[in-house]
Design a protein around this motif. Structure first.
Motif, PDB file in Angstrom:
ATOM      1  N   VAL A  27     -31.221 100.062 -33.391  1.00  0.00           N
ATOM      2  CA  VAL A  27     -30.417  98.860 -33.180  1.00  0.00           C
ATOM      3  C   VAL A  27     -29.742  98.902 -31.813  1.00  0.00           C
ATOM      4  CG1 VAL A  27     -28.252  99.611 -34.260  1.00  0.00           C
ATOM      5  CG2 VAL A  27     -28.890  97.217 -34.344  1.00  0.00           C
ATOM      6  N   ARG A  28     -29.389 100.096 -31.344  1.00  0.00           N
ATOM      7  CA  ARG A  28     -28.809 100.235 -30.003  1.00  0.00           C
ATOM      8  C   ARG A  28     -29.829  99.800 -28.937  1.00  0.00           C
ATOM      9  NH1 ARG A  28     -24.354 100.880 -26.845  1.00  0.00           N
ATOM     10  NH2 ARG A  28     -23.438 102.326 -28.356  1.00  0.00           N
ATOM     11  N   ALA A  29     -31.049 100.296 -29.021  1.00  0.00           N
ATOM     12  CA  ALA A  29     -32.073  99.952 -28.035  1.00  0.00           C
ATOM     13  C   ALA A  29     -32.421  98.467 -28.097  1.00  0.00           C
ATOM     14  CB  ALA A  29     -33.322 100.799 -28.256  1.00  0.00           C
ATOM     15  N   PHE A  30     -32.491  97.924 -29.307  1.00  0.00           N
ATOM     16  CA  PHE A  30     -32.761  96.490 -29.463  1.00  0.00           C
ATOM     17  C   PHE A  30     -31.652  95.660 -28.818  1.00  0.00           C
ATOM     18  CE2 PHE A  30     -31.596  92.770 -32.059  1.00  0.00           C
ATOM     19  CZ  PHE A  30     -32.690  91.949 -31.797  1.00  0.00           C
ATOM     20  N   ALA A  31     -30.399  96.037 -29.072  1.00  0.00           N
ATOM     21  CA  ALA A  31     -29.272  95.287 -28.509  1.00  0.00           C
ATOM     22  C   ALA A  31     -29.270  95.360 -26.992  1.00  0.00           C
ATOM     23  CB  ALA A  31     -27.960  95.829 -29.074  1.00  0.00           C
ATOM     24  N   GLU A  32     -29.580  96.516 -26.440  1.00  0.00           N
ATOM     25  CA  GLU A  32     -29.593  96.650 -24.983  1.00  0.00           C
ATOM     26  C   GLU A  32     -30.753  95.863 -24.359  1.00  0.00           C
ATOM     27  OE1 GLU A  32     -29.611 100.861 -24.345  1.00  0.00           O
ATOM     28  OE2 GLU A  32     -27.443 101.055 -24.692  1.00  0.00           O
ATOM     29  N   ASP A  33     -31.922  95.904 -25.009  1.00  0.00           N
ATOM     30  CA  ASP A  33     -33.081  95.184 -24.476  1.00  0.00           C
ATOM     31  C   ASP A  33     -32.868  93.675 -24.489  1.00  0.00           C
ATOM     32  OD1 ASP A  33     -34.336  97.583 -24.105  1.00  0.00           O
ATOM     33  OD2 ASP A  33     -35.816  97.326 -25.709  1.00  0.00           O
ATOM     34  N   ASN A  34     -32.070  93.192 -25.438  1.00  0.00           N
ATOM     35  CA  ASN A  34     -31.891  91.746 -25.608  1.00  0.00           C
ATOM     36  C   ASN A  34     -30.466  91.295 -25.302  1.00  0.00           C
ATOM     37  OD1 ASN A  34     -34.566  90.716 -26.939  1.00  0.00           O
ATOM     38  ND2 ASN A  34     -34.084  92.648 -27.972  1.00  0.00           N
ATOM     39  N   ALA A  35     -29.739  92.092 -24.531  1.00  0.00           N
ATOM     40  CA  ALA A  35     -28.331  91.804 -24.264  1.00  0.00           C
ATOM     41  C   ALA A  35     -28.123  90.458 -23.584  1.00  0.00           C
ATOM     42  CB  ALA A  35     -27.719  92.911 -23.417  1.00  0.00           C
ATOM     43  N   HIS A  36     -29.141  89.981 -22.860  1.00  0.00           N
ATOM     44  CA  HIS A  36     -29.012  88.713 -22.139  1.00  0.00           C
ATOM     45  C   HIS A  36     -29.064  87.502 -23.058  1.00  0.00           C
ATOM     46  CE1 HIS A  36     -33.266  89.498 -22.684  1.00  0.00           C
ATOM     47  NE2 HIS A  36     -33.529  88.235 -22.421  1.00  0.00           N
ATOM     48  N   ARG A  37     -29.485  87.711 -24.310  1.00  0.00           N
ATOM     49  CA  ARG A  37     -29.657  86.535 -25.170  1.00  0.00           C
ATOM     50  C   ARG A  37     -29.061  86.679 -26.568  1.00  0.00           C
ATOM     51  NH1 ARG A  37     -36.034  86.292 -26.849  1.00  0.00           N
ATOM     52  NH2 ARG A  37     -36.357  88.481 -27.384  1.00  0.00           N
ATOM     53  N   ILE A  38     -28.388  87.779 -26.857  1.00  0.00           N
ATOM     54  CA  ILE A  38     -27.751  87.929 -28.161  1.00  0.00           C
ATOM     55  C   ILE A  38     -26.325  88.432 -28.018  1.00  0.00           C
ATOM     56  CG2 ILE A  38     -29.964  88.451 -29.277  1.00  0.00           C
ATOM     57  CD1 ILE A  38     -28.962  91.373 -29.559  1.00  0.00           C
ATOM     58  N   ARG A  39     -25.538  88.141 -29.031  1.00  0.00           N
ATOM     59  CA  ARG A  39     -24.194  88.707 -29.188  1.00  0.00           C
ATOM     60  C   ARG A  39     -24.182  89.383 -30.555  1.00  0.00           C
ATOM     61  NH1 ARG A  39     -19.462  87.514 -26.731  1.00  0.00           N
ATOM     62  NH2 ARG A  39     -20.413  85.690 -25.761  1.00  0.00           N
ATOM     63  N   LEU A  40     -23.954  90.692 -30.564  1.00  0.00           N
ATOM     64  CA  LEU A  40     -24.071  91.474 -31.791  1.00  0.00           C
ATOM     65  C   LEU A  40     -22.704  91.887 -32.305  1.00  0.00           C
ATOM     66  CD1 LEU A  40     -26.108  92.925 -33.732  1.00  0.00           C
ATOM     67  CD2 LEU A  40     -25.809  94.946 -32.284  1.00  0.00           C
ATOM     68  N   SER A  41     -22.430  91.574 -33.572  1.00  0.00           N
ATOM     69  CA  SER A  41     -21.219  92.027 -34.249  1.00  0.00           C
ATOM     70  C   SER A  41     -21.605  93.077 -35.275  1.00  0.00           C
ATOM     71  CB  SER A  41     -20.526  90.863 -34.967  1.00  0.00           C
ATOM     72  OG  SER A  41     -20.108  89.881 -34.046  1.00  0.00           O
ATOM     73  N   VAL A  42     -20.730  94.043 -35.490  1.00  0.00           N
ATOM     74  CA  VAL A  42     -20.964  95.103 -36.472  1.00  0.00           C
ATOM     75  C   VAL A  42     -19.967  94.922 -37.612  1.00  0.00           C
ATOM     76  CG1 VAL A  42     -21.113  97.577 -36.866  1.00  0.00           C
ATOM     77  CG2 VAL A  42     -21.697  96.642 -34.609  1.00  0.00           C
ATOM     78  N   VAL A  43     -20.491  94.851 -38.837  1.00  0.00           N
ATOM     79  CA  VAL A  43     -19.651  94.577 -40.002  1.00  0.00           C
ATOM     80  C   VAL A  43     -19.999  95.562 -41.112  1.00  0.00           C
ATOM     81  CG1 VAL A  43     -19.015  92.863 -41.739  1.00  0.00           C
ATOM     82  CG2 VAL A  43     -19.490  92.139 -39.401  1.00  0.00           C
ATOM     83  N   SER A  44     -18.987  96.046 -41.804  1.00  0.00           N
ATOM     84  CA  SER A  44     -19.177  97.023 -42.876  1.00  0.00           C
ATOM     85  C   SER A  44     -19.573  96.345 -44.182  1.00  0.00           C
ATOM     86  CB  SER A  44     -17.896  97.826 -43.094  1.00  0.00           C
ATOM     87  OG  SER A  44     -17.491  98.472 -41.907  1.00  0.00           O
ATOM     88  N   THR A  45     -20.495  96.983 -44.907  1.00  0.00           N
ATOM     89  CA  THR A  45     -20.991  96.393 -46.148  1.00  0.00           C
ATOM     90  C   THR A  45     -20.207  96.817 -47.383  1.00  0.00           C
ATOM     91  OG1 THR A  45     -22.566  98.207 -46.445  1.00  0.00           O
ATOM     92  CG2 THR A  45     -23.337  96.264 -45.242  1.00  0.00           C
ATOM     93  N   VAL A 110     -13.612  97.333 -26.224  1.00  0.00           N
ATOM     94  CA  VAL A 110     -14.428  98.283 -26.963  1.00  0.00           C
ATOM     95  C   VAL A 110     -15.777  97.667 -27.319  1.00  0.00           C
ATOM     96  CG1 VAL A 110     -13.650  97.650 -29.284  1.00  0.00           C
ATOM     97  CG2 VAL A 110     -14.388 100.000 -28.828  1.00  0.00           C
ATOM     98  N   SER A 111     -16.825  98.459 -27.297  1.00  0.00           N
ATOM     99  CA  SER A 111     -18.133  98.055 -27.807  1.00  0.00           C
ATOM    100  C   SER A 111     -18.175  98.343 -29.300  1.00  0.00           C
ATOM    101  CB  SER A 111     -19.236  98.843 -27.093  1.00  0.00           C
ATOM    102  OG  SER A 111     -20.423  98.869 -27.863  1.00  0.00           O
ATOM    103  N   GLU A 112     -18.553  97.342 -30.090  1.00  0.00           N
ATOM    104  CA  GLU A 112     -18.592  97.535 -31.531  1.00  0.00           C
ATOM    105  C   GLU A 112     -19.620  98.590 -31.924  1.00  0.00           C
ATOM    106  OE1 GLU A 112     -18.590  93.965 -33.895  1.00  0.00           O
ATOM    107  OE2 GLU A 112     -17.353  92.894 -32.447  1.00  0.00           O
TER     108      GLU A 112
END
Length: 229
Positions: A27-45, A110-112
């Motif tokens: 998920v880290r690599a995916f977020a970095e590769d697509n940082a120009h077009r996504i905003r990622l939030s991290v939420v606990s289940t 902070v980075s989530e």
């Protein structure tokens, strides 16, 4: 895609979820590769809440599961985690861990993902339980945050209230397992992948679904007003 039009994704994870720990680099690599077009939030289940918030000895499968996760993902578990499993006394309380994520996530700059990864290292590498306020002080120092602000936020009731609201929001979105990656669309949250996904498969799923995405929706907002219709 301009920043104002970034699609919103939610990474549904639990700090005590070993499969989430294994999925983290993907998920880290995916977020970095697509940082120009996504905003990622991290939420606990909320994997271990209520009657499931028990000492780790109550979950003997975790030891065997560790080997499978290492084989499939390459995730390295630390000696501290091995000792914690052997002792068996650490209570897996996902509500406390979720409040810790809120306390870290809400600090300026902070980075989530950084916060989530630091929490998982504390448990899966060092074997430190995530109900201990000193863990969050150390993570704050590691991330260059105001440690007093983080520990104060962790100890305040608001973090647990916010965490439980997120648990409910994820249940409304029919998230039944973690890890899960959700793209927010006009029709709800579209699950794109999970523990077995690769960076390439996640990016391909994003390419296919991006036209339907809602810019800048998030669980943080949905937890207070429900699922979009």
């Amino acid at each position: 895609m301009p920043s104002a039009e970034q699609a919103s994704l939610t990474y549904a994870f639990d700090a005590y979820c070993a499969w989430c720990y294994g999925f983290g680099p993907t998920v880290r690599a995916f977020a970095e590769d697509n940082a120009h077009r996504i905003r990622l939030s991290v939420v606990s289940t909320g994997l271990y809440t209520g009657a499931r918030a028990l000492p780790v000895a109550a979950y003997p499968h975790l030891s065997a599961e560790r080997g499978r996760i290492t084989q499939l993902t390459g995730a390295a578990f630390g000696v501290g985690y091995e000792h914690a499993l052997s002792r068996g006394t650490t209570v897996l309380d996902s509500a406390a861990a979720a409040a810790g994520l809120v306390a870290l996530r809400d600090q300026p700059g902070v980075s989530e993902l950084d916060a989530a990864e630091a929490m998982q290292r504390a448990w899966f590498v060092d074997g430190r339980g995530l109900s201990d306020v000193d863990v969050y002080r150390d993570i704050a120092d590691e991330l260059g945050l105001d440690a007093d602000a983080v520990t104060s936020a962790y100890s305040a009731p608001g973090g647990r209230v916010e965490a439980r609201a997120a648990f409910r929001a994820l249940r409304r979105l029919r998230v039944t397992s973690s890890p899960a990656l959700l793209l927010h669309t006009a029709h709800g949250a579209d699950q794109m992948g999970g523990a077995a996904s690769t960076v390439a498969s996640l990016t391909a799923a994003l390419d296919q679904r991006l036209p339907a995405a809602i810019p800048q929706a998030s669980i943080h907002k949905l937890s207070s007003r429900g699922e979009p219709s």
